[in-house]
Design an enzyme around this catalytic site. Structure first.
Site, PDB file in Angstrom:
ATOM      1  N   THR A  11       0.750  -1.062   0.049  1.00 30.35           N
ATOM      2  CA  THR A  11       0.164   0.079  -0.032  1.00 30.35           C
ATOM      3  C   THR A  11       0.900   1.261   0.010  1.00 30.35           C
ATOM      4  O   THR A  11       0.555   2.114  -0.618  1.00 30.35           O
ATOM      5  CB  THR A  11      -0.715   0.090   1.154  1.00 30.35           C
ATOM      6  OG1 THR A  11      -1.807  -1.020   1.057  1.00 30.35           O
ATOM      7  CG2 THR A  11      -1.749   1.334   1.402  1.00 30.35           C
ATOM      8  N   ASP A  84      -0.390  -6.563   4.947  1.00 33.31           N
ATOM      9  CA  ASP A  84      -0.959  -7.872   5.037  1.00 33.31           C
ATOM     10  C   ASP A  84      -0.414  -8.899   5.703  1.00 33.31           C
ATOM     11  O   ASP A  84      -0.791  -9.766   6.644  1.00 33.31           O
ATOM     12  CB  ASP A  84      -1.619  -8.473   3.549  1.00 33.31           C
ATOM     13  CG  ASP A  84      -2.684  -7.499   3.387  1.00 33.31           C
ATOM     14  OD1 ASP A  84      -3.271  -6.719   4.157  1.00 33.31           O
ATOM     15  OD2 ASP A  84      -3.188  -7.739   2.074  1.00 33.31           O
TER      16      ASP A  84
END
Length: 324
Positions: A11, A84
């Site tokens: 991200t 993640d």
């Protein structure tokens, strides 16, 4: 020499422009106010993929790059990646990081083009920690939201919150406050494992994770030992499973290492408090290995590394006793 930053993607690198386009490490650092005044930062780009697509081999490659940087004089290393799998990759790094110099993993929960993007602040804090005397000898650290966590205990606890990372079993190690690294707790003791794993053997070493659920008979575990070298069981509470599942797990433990963890997200597996079929004491008597405080995801990382290095059942049990 300053800090070496290795950019892996995630991200923090999502450009918000052309679909699939990623920011380079240089572009990520260019958006960090005050970074140039803090320390010289050399940037390396590697494996620009979402963290869900990272492999053990790629993380070990990153460790090798970081080790060379330290050998050449770097004061510390920062790794940027997606969040993640950050709790797993950080633990893998920590298992094999042999240096006193810190290696700090960070990322972002909001893309750079979003309002309140947290990537620049996280990179700045990570660089501060990577150069801090207080962080030396702490192994791999995770730094986000101006908090410092030990890789061994950190968990991602929320799908979207910038304050997602926490260390439920131990608490965070410290904070970054007004540009100063304040370490409040002593990092856990470390005994690094050899990093030079045979990659072919690592790729061939498959470790399964079975999360126990209500009325679980374990039928899908049949024949698992033919394709997997080990199994991690995430049991109820303190390490319990349905009584009907216990014999299946005991039979598997006679063939491959089976590690017992808790699915709760915090707390330790017990050893001798409960005695019914499927209880922790029953499972340990059947040959399962106690993971202690290690959560299922970190237990799987440790078990795979141990098995890929050729460790037998006794050595595996000793390693979990030391790190759990």
């Amino acid at each position: 020499m300053g800090v070496v930053l290795v950019a892996l993607g995630g991200t923090i690198s999502v450009s918000g422009g052309v679909r699939g386009e990623r920011l380079t490490g240089a572009e990520i650092t260019a958006a960090v106010p005050g970074l140039e005044e803090l320390a010289p930062v050399d940037v390396l780009d590697a494996h620009a993929v979402p963290s869900g697509s990272l492999t053990f081999g790629q993380i070990l490659d990153t460790v090798a790059v970081a080790s060379r940087a330290v050998a050449e004089g770097a004061d510390g290393v920062v790794v940027t990646q997606g969040t993640d799998t950050l709790e797993e990759t950080a633990f893998l790094v920590d298992l094999v990081w042999p240096h006193e110099e810190p290696i700090v993993l960070t990322g972002a929960m909001r893309q750079p083009a979003m309002a309140g993007a947290d990537g620049p602040a996280n990179v700045l804090a990570a660089v501060r920690v990577a150069t801090a005397r207080e962080a030396r000898g702490a192994g791999a650290l995770v730094v986000l939201n101006d908090e410092v966590h030990a890789a061994r205990w950190v968990r991602k606890t929320h799908s979207t919150s910038p304050a997602t990372f926490a260390s439920p079993n131990a608490g965070l190690l410290g904070h970054v406050v007004e540009g100063r690294v304040r370490m409040l707790l002593t990092p856990p003791p470390r005994e690094p494992l050899p990093a030079g794993l045979d990659r072919a053997r690592l790729e061939a070493t498959r470790v399964a994770l079975h999360v126990v659920t209500l009325d679980d008979d374990g039928a899908r575990l049949d024949g698992l030992e033919t394709t997997y070298a080990g199994l991690v069981v995430a049991g109820f509470g303190v390490g319990h499973v349905p009584g009907v599942l216990a014999p299946r797990l005991g039979a598997l433990a006679e063939r491959i290492p089976v590690v017992l963890t808790s699915r709760t997200g915090a707390g330790s597996v017990l050893r001798h408090t409960y005695h019914a079929p499927g209880s922790e004491s029953d499972l340990l008597q059947r040959g399962l290995i106690d993971a202690g405080f290690l959560d299922p995801y970190k237990a799987r990382v440790l078990l795979r590394v141990l098995l890929a290095a050729g460790n037998g059942p006794r050595a595996v049990a000793d390693a979990f006793a030391l790190r759990g």
